[in-house]
Design an enzyme around this catalytic site. Structure first.
Site, PDB file in Angstrom:
ATOM      1  CB  ALA A  74       0.234   0.275   8.879  1.00  0.00           C
ATOM      2  CD  GLU A 110       5.569  -7.488  -2.417  1.00  0.00           C
ATOM      3  OE1 GLU A 110       5.565  -6.426  -1.782  1.00  0.00           O
ATOM      4  OE2 GLU A 110       5.201  -8.592  -1.918  1.00  0.00           O
ATOM      5  CB  THR A 127      -0.915  -0.011   1.251  1.00  0.00           C
ATOM      6  OG1 THR A 127      -1.466  -1.319   1.399  1.00  0.00           O
ATOM      7  CG2 THR A 127      -2.032   1.008   1.139  1.00  0.00           C
ATOM      8  CG  HIS A 144      -7.814  -2.255  11.102  1.00  0.00           C
ATOM      9  ND1 HIS A 144      -9.014  -1.677  11.470  1.00  0.00           N
ATOM     10  CD2 HIS A 144      -8.032  -2.839   9.889  1.00  0.00           C
ATOM     11  CE1 HIS A 144      -9.920  -1.905  10.529  1.00  0.00           C
ATOM     12  NE2 HIS A 144      -9.349  -2.624   9.558  1.00  0.00           N
TER      13      HIS A 144
HETATM   14  C1  FAD Z   1      -8.085  -9.040   5.523  1.00  0.00           C
HETATM   15  C2  FAD Z   1      -7.849  -7.579   5.738  1.00  0.00           C
HETATM   16  C3  FAD Z   1      -8.897  -6.709   5.560  1.00  0.00           C
HETATM   17  C4  FAD Z   1      -8.696  -5.347   5.750  1.00  0.00           C
HETATM   18  N1  FAD Z   1      -9.714  -4.501   5.431  1.00  0.00           N
HETATM   19  C5  FAD Z   1      -9.494  -3.173   5.437  1.00  0.00           C
HETATM   20  C6  FAD Z   1     -10.500  -2.306   4.949  1.00  0.00           C
HETATM   21  O1  FAD Z   1     -11.568  -2.738   4.501  1.00  0.00           O
HETATM   22  N2  FAD Z   1     -10.233  -0.972   4.979  1.00  0.00           N
HETATM   23  C7  FAD Z   1      -9.066  -0.468   5.456  1.00  0.00           C
HETATM   24  O2  FAD Z   1      -8.918   0.750   5.505  1.00  0.00           O
HETATM   25  N3  FAD Z   1      -8.084  -1.283   5.896  1.00  0.00           N
HETATM   26  C8  FAD Z   1      -8.266  -2.627   5.860  1.00  0.00           C
HETATM   27  N4  FAD Z   1      -7.254  -3.462   6.230  1.00  0.00           N
HETATM   28  C9  FAD Z   1      -5.963  -2.877   6.654  1.00  0.00           C
HETATM   29  C10 FAD Z   1      -5.187  -2.173   5.543  1.00  0.00           C
HETATM   30  O3  FAD Z   1      -5.388  -2.788   4.300  1.00  0.00           O
HETATM   31  C11 FAD Z   1      -3.697  -2.134   5.915  1.00  0.00           C
HETATM   32  O4  FAD Z   1      -3.559  -1.463   7.154  1.00  0.00           O
HETATM   33  C12 FAD Z   1      -2.809  -1.418   4.911  1.00  0.00           C
HETATM   34  O5  FAD Z   1      -3.076  -1.867   3.607  1.00  0.00           O
HETATM   35  C13 FAD Z   1      -1.348  -1.666   5.279  1.00  0.00           C
HETATM   36  O6  FAD Z   1      -0.480  -1.073   4.349  1.00  0.00           O
HETATM   37  P1  FAD Z   1       1.099  -1.158   4.507  1.00  0.00           P
HETATM   38  O7  FAD Z   1       1.688  -0.343   3.417  1.00  0.00           O
HETATM   39  O8  FAD Z   1       1.469  -0.850   5.895  1.00  0.00           O
HETATM   40  O9  FAD Z   1       1.465  -2.695   4.316  1.00  0.00           O
HETATM   41  P2  FAD Z   1       1.158  -3.702   3.093  1.00  0.00           P
HETATM   42  O10 FAD Z   1       0.156  -3.155   2.163  1.00  0.00           O
HETATM   43  O11 FAD Z   1       0.853  -5.006   3.731  1.00  0.00           O
HETATM   44  O12 FAD Z   1       2.539  -3.766   2.331  1.00  0.00           O
HETATM   45  C14 FAD Z   1       3.662  -4.473   2.777  1.00  0.00           C
HETATM   46  C15 FAD Z   1       4.317  -5.147   1.581  1.00  0.00           C
HETATM   47  O13 FAD Z   1       5.632  -5.548   1.934  1.00  0.00           O
HETATM   48  C16 FAD Z   1       5.874  -6.857   1.422  1.00  0.00           C
HETATM   49  N5  FAD Z   1       6.907  -7.464   2.255  1.00  0.00           N
HETATM   50  C17 FAD Z   1       6.818  -7.840   3.554  1.00  0.00           C
HETATM   51  N6  FAD Z   1       7.997  -8.337   3.975  1.00  0.00           N
HETATM   52  C18 FAD Z   1       8.854  -8.267   2.935  1.00  0.00           C
HETATM   53  C19 FAD Z   1      10.217  -8.629   2.771  1.00  0.00           C
HETATM   54  N7  FAD Z   1      10.940  -9.145   3.756  1.00  0.00           N
HETATM   55  N8  FAD Z   1      10.775  -8.429   1.558  1.00  0.00           N
HETATM   56  C20 FAD Z   1      10.064  -7.880   0.534  1.00  0.00           C
HETATM   57  N9  FAD Z   1       8.772  -7.543   0.642  1.00  0.00           N
HETATM   58  C21 FAD Z   1       8.175  -7.715   1.836  1.00  0.00           C
HETATM   59  C22 FAD Z   1       4.522  -7.534   1.528  1.00  0.00           C
HETATM   60  O14 FAD Z   1       4.450  -8.665   0.707  1.00  0.00           O
HETATM   61  C23 FAD Z   1       3.579  -6.411   1.130  1.00  0.00           C
HETATM   62  O15 FAD Z   1       3.380  -6.354  -0.254  1.00  0.00           O
HETATM   63  C24 FAD Z   1      -7.419  -4.845   6.125  1.00  0.00           C
HETATM   64  C25 FAD Z   1      -6.366  -5.731   6.326  1.00  0.00           C
HETATM   65  C26 FAD Z   1      -6.573  -7.094   6.125  1.00  0.00           C
HETATM   66  C27 FAD Z   1      -5.426  -8.036   6.309  1.00  0.00           C
END
Ligand code: FAD
Length: 607
Positions: A575, A42, A21, A542
């Site tokens: 996050a 990724e 995200t 979350h």
């Molecule tokens: C089932 C579910 C439903 C949800 N529903 C909602 C909703 O309806 N509305 C809402 O607002 N929020 C929702 N959330 C929460 C929200 O989607 C997340 O808080 C947000 O997308 C997190 O974004 P991020 O950038 O922190 O992490 P992510 O989007 O998880 O990105 C992290 C990325 O890093 C990659 N990664 C991890 N470790 C490594 C590594 N060692 N090497 C290379 N790549 C790696 C992962 O594969 C991933 O692609 C939901 C979450 C889940 C799990």
């Protein structure tokens, strides 16, 4: 698609760890400058054509699929009967935005202002969040007259974006219990709130979803930020690349310099360098894992796994999450929910409708929400009792990170503008916990209650020096008894909702908790409700706060420019940096934070 060898031979200015995200916002924004070269690593793959991702009505069906979900579990949670709680995380281009439940909402103004109050100048609603939330989205009000006339939908242009990459629109299908649920909330004194996007989210509302209305497909970080820019020669994405370590230089007396990263692809080890900055965007569980594997973390954790400490910081602490309790109802004959799609003939009919007209259940999503302040949950005695319990709780001042946060949480508790509980109608059987099997041929919907400002704090740390081992996730759910008490009052609210018209005569039959169980019985004791909460509670996924943006002395890991303390050029943008849970679902905030981070990083380079 590049090879690992050619990726590693590229001269990158920025390396982004995780194409999820936040990571893809950074990738898109930083590569707007043709003079910089941006690399994204990724661990998962780029999956374009997966209906469980793209089709709104199939949301949730990708969960547990190892191709797109890390499918973690917590360690045993003592206060919830030692249960291990399912903790999915998106894996692949788009990250969790590709598998989430599509809810695209905003919190209250106070939630955003809290980030500033915790020591981060300008990270407030007016100067940062409203501006960047608008930059992220193209907000599209419904055009279908049946939906546009819903009394709970409204639109104030002052608060919404019209040209951002993420499309925010409305479900094309409302189930026939939607209106009854909403009207019941209103009959219980919950005011209608036609647009929760203005920093005031209290009330009964129809929430926008992250769906592109022109195709009725999911709008997520990959479709919004990566695909439209993937032609750029200065933006290079390597998939299947699992980052194992950030390479750090430690010049004496100077801040630590991040020079590159090591990663595994197809079991082979590679390393790649970055000239300007490295940004971890691997999410609230895996950013801490990468930092700890690199020697940034709590010395006791690192020593246990034989890792030398380079920077002693409370990485992985301050873990917070939203918990939920599902009330599952069998819907009356003739009512449709996503469960109805289990009938092959009905699925075929709906698939044709979706394919030809982008309508029907498969173009549908969650629609009905209520954000409730504590005055809707407690009478004045109950409110005072819980407030005094919070005030006497010495654990709240024991940790530096929680002591300042708990001042805000306690202040918000009686505030009529600050939601404590969200109730929403999930048009399907939500089953990630210890639930009874559904009955064949029946359709269900789930009324969910979500606790929004938890006081329980836990941690996520490496469980091994082996980077392929899942992290040890210990949110310590319900370890603060106030979190359970708030849920107990929310259970009572939902039981009252079920007895209030028009929901009471909608013909729904309680499935879990069963009709004759203690929880449905009006005379039950609070202890019986507590027991049921401990048995049934699950995460709504979350997690935040594990590399919190806060002053170092308060337990922060990154400063207000998202730079890891003690480093020259290592940031965290995901996050993990959100220091305190907000009163809504976090994805819109994560996008906004990544947009602001991109501007911070661009400005730093220009200096
Ligand atoms: C089932 C579910 C439903 C949800 N529903 C909602 C909703 O309806 N509305 C809402 O607002 N929020 C929702 N959330 C929460 C929200 O989607 C997340 O808080 C947000 O997308 C997190 O974004 P991020 O950038 O922190 O992490 P992510 O989007 O998880 O990105 C992290 C990325 O890093 C990659 N990664 C991890 N470790 C490594 C590594 N060692 N090497 C290379 N790549 C790696 C992962 O594969 C991933 O692609 C939901 C979450 C889940 C799990």
């Amino acid at each position: 698609m590049v090879s690992a060898e050619s990726f590693c031979s590229t001269s990158f200015d920025y390396l982004i760890l995780g194409g999820g995200t936040a990571g893809l916002v950074l990738a898109a924004r930083l590569s707007e400058d043709p003079d910089v070269v941006v690399g994204v690593l990724e661990a998962g793959e780029h999956i374009n054509e997966m209906p469980e991702i793209n089709v709104p009505g199939m949301m949730g069906q990708a969960l547990g699929n190892p191709k797109v979900d890390w499918a973690f579990s917590t360690v045993e949670q003592e206060a919830v009967l030692n249960r291990k709680i399912f903790s999915p995380r998106g894996k692949g281009v788009g990250g969790t935005s590709a598998i989430n439940f599509l809810v695209y909402q905003r919190a209250s103004e106070e939630d955003y202002n809290a980030i500033e109050a915790l020591g981060n100048p300008y990270w407030n609603w007016k100067d940062t969040f409203l501006k960047y939330l608008m930059k992220v989205e193209t907000y599209v009000p419904p055009t279908d007259p049946k939906i546009a006339q819903d009394p709970h939908i409204g639109y104030t242009t002052d608060y919404h974006g019209s040209s951002g990459p993420v499309k925010a629109s409305f479900s094309a299908w409302f189930n026939d219990l939607h209106a009854k649920f909403m009207d019941t909330l209103v009959n219980m004194g919950v005011p209608i709130n036609r647009d929760t996007g203005n920093g005031r989210n209290i009330g009964a509302s129809v929430g926008p979803i992250s769906v592109d209305p022109s195709t009725m497909t999911r709008s997520h970080a990959a479709t919004a930020y990566y695909t439209p820019n993937s032609h750029r020669t200065n933006l290079v994405l390597l998939t299947g690349a699992h980052v194992t370590k950030i390479l750090l230089d430690t010049p004496s007396g100077e801040p630590v310099v991040a020079t590159g990263v090591e990663f595994l692809k197809d079991s082979q080890k590679f390393s790649v360098r970055a000239k300007i900055e490295i940004i971890s965007a691997a999410g609230a569980f895996q950013t801490p894992q990468i930092l700890e594997l690199s020697g940034i973390g709590k010395t006791d954790v690192l020593t246990k796994h034989g890792i030398e400490t380079i920077l002693d910081l409370p990485v992985g602490e301050n873990l917070q999450d939203h918990l939920t309790l599902p009330f599952i109802h069998e819907v009356p004959e003739g009512s449709e929910t996503f469960d109805s799609l289990r009938d092959p003939a009905f699925l075929e009919q709906q698939s044709t409708l979706y394919k030809n007209e982008r309508k029907g259940l498969l173009a549908g999503s969650i629609t009905a929400y209520g954000y409730l302040p504590s005055e809707k949950l407690f009478d004045s005695n109950g409110l005072l009792a819980l407030q005094s319990q919070m005030l006497q709780d010495t654990t709240l001042t024991a940790s530096p990170s929680l002591s300042k946060q708990s001042v805000l949480i306690k202040k918000w508790f009686p505030d009529p503008n600050q939601a404590q509980i969200e109730v929403l109608q999930f048009p399907f059987f939500l089953s990630f916990g210890p639930l009874p099997e559904r009955r064949e041929g029946k359709a269900y919907h789930s009324i969910m209650i979500i606790g929004l400002h938890p006081l329980s704090r836990g941690s996520v740390h490496i469980s091994s020096a082996d980077p392929l081992f899942p992290p040890s996730i210990d949110p310590r759910y319900f370890s603060n008894p106030a979190d359970l008490e708030i849920m107990v009052s929310a259970v009572k609210f939902v039981r009252k909702l079920m007895r209030t018209e028009p929901y009471a005569s909608a013909g729904c039959k309680m499935y879990d908790p069963p009709e004759k169980s203690a929880v449905s019985n009006e005379d039950l004791s609070d202890d019986e409700i507590r027991d049921w909460c401990r048995t049934r509670v699950i995460s709504i996924f979350h997690p935040i706060g594990t590399a919190a943006m806060m002053p170092k002395e308060d337990g922060g890991v990154v400063d207000s420019s998202l730079k890891v303390y003690g480093t020259k050029n290592l940031r965290v943008v995901d996050a993990s940096v959100i220091p305190l849970e907000m009163s809504t679902h976090p994805q819109a905030a994560v996008y906004a934070i990544a947009e602001k981070a991109s501007d911070i990083i661009k400005t730093a380079r220009a200096r």
